[in-house]
Design a protein around this motif. Structure first.
Motif, PDB file in Angstrom:
ATOM      1  N   LYS A  31      36.236  43.842  58.247  1.00  0.00           N
ATOM      2  CA  LYS A  31      37.218  44.196  57.219  1.00  0.00           C
ATOM      3  C   LYS A  31      38.297  43.125  57.093  1.00  0.00           C
ATOM      4  CE  LYS A  31      40.454  47.819  55.967  1.00  0.00           C
ATOM      5  NZ  LYS A  31      41.034  49.091  56.325  1.00  0.00           N
ATOM      6  N   ASP A  32      38.718  42.555  58.194  1.00  0.00           N
ATOM      7  CA  ASP A  32      39.759  41.524  58.174  1.00  0.00           C
ATOM      8  C   ASP A  32      39.265  40.196  57.608  1.00  0.00           C
ATOM      9  OD1 ASP A  32      41.468  43.345  59.366  1.00  0.00           O
ATOM     10  OD2 ASP A  32      41.102  42.595  61.393  1.00  0.00           O
ATOM     11  N   GLN A  33      37.966  40.011  57.517  1.00  0.00           N
ATOM     12  CA  GLN A  33      37.417  38.718  57.101  1.00  0.00           C
ATOM     13  C   GLN A  33      36.840  38.713  55.692  1.00  0.00           C
ATOM     14  OE1 GLN A  33      38.196  36.207  58.872  1.00  0.00           O
ATOM     15  NE2 GLN A  33      39.038  37.544  60.430  1.00  0.00           N
ATOM     16  N   VAL A  34      36.854  39.857  55.014  1.00  0.00           N
ATOM     17  CA  VAL A  34      36.336  39.950  53.651  1.00  0.00           C
ATOM     18  C   VAL A  34      37.518  40.026  52.697  1.00  0.00           C
ATOM     19  CG1 VAL A  34      34.979  41.345  52.039  1.00  0.00           C
ATOM     20  CG2 VAL A  34      34.210  41.069  54.410  1.00  0.00           C
ATOM     21  N   ASN A  35      37.653  38.994  51.865  1.00  0.00           N
ATOM     22  CA  ASN A  35      38.760  38.923  50.923  1.00  0.00           C
ATOM     23  C   ASN A  35      38.196  38.823  49.507  1.00  0.00           C
ATOM     24  OD1 ASN A  35      41.162  38.499  49.592  1.00  0.00           O
ATOM     25  ND2 ASN A  35      41.381  36.385  50.255  1.00  0.00           N
ATOM     26  N   VAL A  36      37.739  39.968  48.991  1.00  0.00           N
ATOM     27  CA  VAL A  36      37.138  40.026  47.665  1.00  0.00           C
ATOM     28  C   VAL A  36      37.745  41.211  46.913  1.00  0.00           C
ATOM     29  CG1 VAL A  36      34.983  40.146  46.329  1.00  0.00           C
ATOM     30  CG2 VAL A  36      35.006  38.994  48.544  1.00  0.00           C
TER      31      VAL A  36
END
Length: 151
Positions: A31-36
């Motif tokens: 969750k912390d690594q998905v920036n969409v």
């Protein structure tokens, strides 16, 4: 014989509980690594509109996909209604620090630091039940990214 069975039951129970806890931790890290635009894998949120852009649904073999053409984003849903795949070509987004527009070399270096390993040469990486595919053009630039769960 009863003691032996009890030890086995305790061992299996601990293994199952530990496995579930590890899976939950991995999803929190993911969750912390998905920036969409706030979209997350495994979410049961029905993203019909993102940033004022309405999505268009298309059926696929594993459920359906919703395309947000103006944002260059596609969200894949499973038959259970949960997000199973995120594809982006938008340079304002990122997956594990890799953004569309980066060189393949730079993206490769970054993704290996997150514990992904090359799965299919040279553009697909795998880690803990997830596949990350770089969409690469003939100038060795990443023009898109696809993250999907393979559970």
């Amino acid at each position: 014989m009863g003691f032996f069975k009890s030890v086995i039951v305790v061992f299996i129970t601990v293994a199952l509980v530990t496995g579930c806890a590890v899976r939950h931790l991995e999803r929190d890290t993911l969750k912390d690594q998905v920036n969409v635009f706030g979209v997350q894998l495994h979410s049961d949120t029905d993203y019909r509109e993102i940033n004022g852009i309405k999505g268009v649904d298309e059926p696929c073999l594993k459920g359906y996909e919703r395309s947000f053409d103006a944002l260059d984003v596609v969200i894949g849903y499973g038959f259970d209604g949960k997000v199973r795949k995120i594809t982006t070509r938008n340079p304002a987004t990122s997956l594990f620090g890799v953004r569309p527009g980066m060189t393949y070399e730079e993206g490769n270096r970054i993704i290996l630091q997150y514990g992904f390993a090359e799965h299919e040469q040279p553009f697909t990486f795998r880690s803990n039940g997830y596949l990350l595919t770089f969409l690469v053009d003939d100038t060795e630039r990443v023009f898109g990214l696809k993250l999907e769960s393979v559970d």
